[in-house]
Design a protein around this motif. Structure first.
Motif: not given
Length: 263
Positions: A76-94
């Protein structure tokens, strides 16, 4: 298959004959029947024969067997791989500002001050090195070493040749009497006999000699019998029949006390 049917028929006949009291003639006929060779029964299912046909019982699976038969489910704790290699960057990180420590660690590693590049394959000789002159010490060290001048002579100095090719006789030493006695080669012993020649003359007396009876007897080879030739293991010599055992032999023939049982 025919042999199996024959064996089954013989087995049933034997079982029936054991239950019914047989006469003497029928018993002899039964015992006179040859035995069955079990090695020829190659297609038999088992060594234990049964008169009745096997009945297979059908049973269902237990709860534990049903549980083990189920396929393994995903955690149940298994998470699939990210759907894309482009990850969204948060505004706080920018809008984040790195600390001085992060800026220091982000700098590329510099080359050491003592690092030197590899020399090229073809070295370049400077003009100053071409016009320089060697010192007397450098010329002395550049000469090849004379190994013959520094080597130890294998012969004494008195026996060495000079420049003219003659032996020097500066120091002439006369050998002593003991040295001359030791230098004399060892002589052969007076009774020493050399090896006989391969081809030598045979005298006429030896050619016409006649061997005596004793020589002929000794020249015959020994007759050796085989191990078991003329040997009878059951024969007892007459001396053994009239022999009397000594008290020691009688004592050794008796069994030990722990094995003696008195009735």
């Amino acid at each position: 298959m025919n042999e199996e049917l024959l064996y089954m028929g013989f087995y049933k006949f034997t079982m029936c004959a054991a239950q019914v009291s047989l006469s003497r003639e029928n018993r002899l006929d039964l015992l006179a029947h040859p035995k069955v060779d079990f090695l020829k029964q190659r297609d038999r299912p088992s060594i234990y024969w049964q008169d009745k046909t096997l009945i297979y019982s059908t049973s269902g699976l237990t709860a534990r067997q049903n549980e083990l038969a189920q396929h393994k489910s995903v955690n149940k704790m298994y998470k699939e791989d990210r759907p894309s290699s482009i990850w969204p960057v948060k505004a706080s990180v920018l809008q984040a500002v790195p600390s001085p420590r992060l800026e220091k660690l982000a700098q590329a590693k510099r080359v050491s001050q003592e690092w030197m590049e590899d020399r090229p394959v073809y070295t370049v000789v400077t003009d100053a090195a071409k016009r320089t002159s060697a010192s007397p010490r450098t010329v002395q060290l550049a000469k090849a070493k004379d190994y013959l001048a520094h080597s130890i002579p294998s012969t004494p100095q008195s026996h060495q040749e000079n420049d003219n090719g003659l032996f020097s006789s500066e120091t002439v030493v006369a050998p002593s009497a003991r040295t001359e006695a030791l230098a004399v080669p060892k002589a052969e012993h007076p009774q020493y006999q050399h090896d006989l020649e391969i081809l030598r003359h045979v005298p006429a007396s030896a050619v016409h000699a006649q061997a005596s009876d004793r020589v002929c007897q000794l020249a015959k080879p020994k007759t050796r019998k085989s191990i078991f030739e003329g040997y009878d293991p059951y024969r007892i010599s007459p001396a053994a029949k009239h022999a009397d055992a000594s008290p020691r032999i009688i004592e050794l023939c008796k069994p030990p006390a722990r094995r003696q049982h008195y009735k």
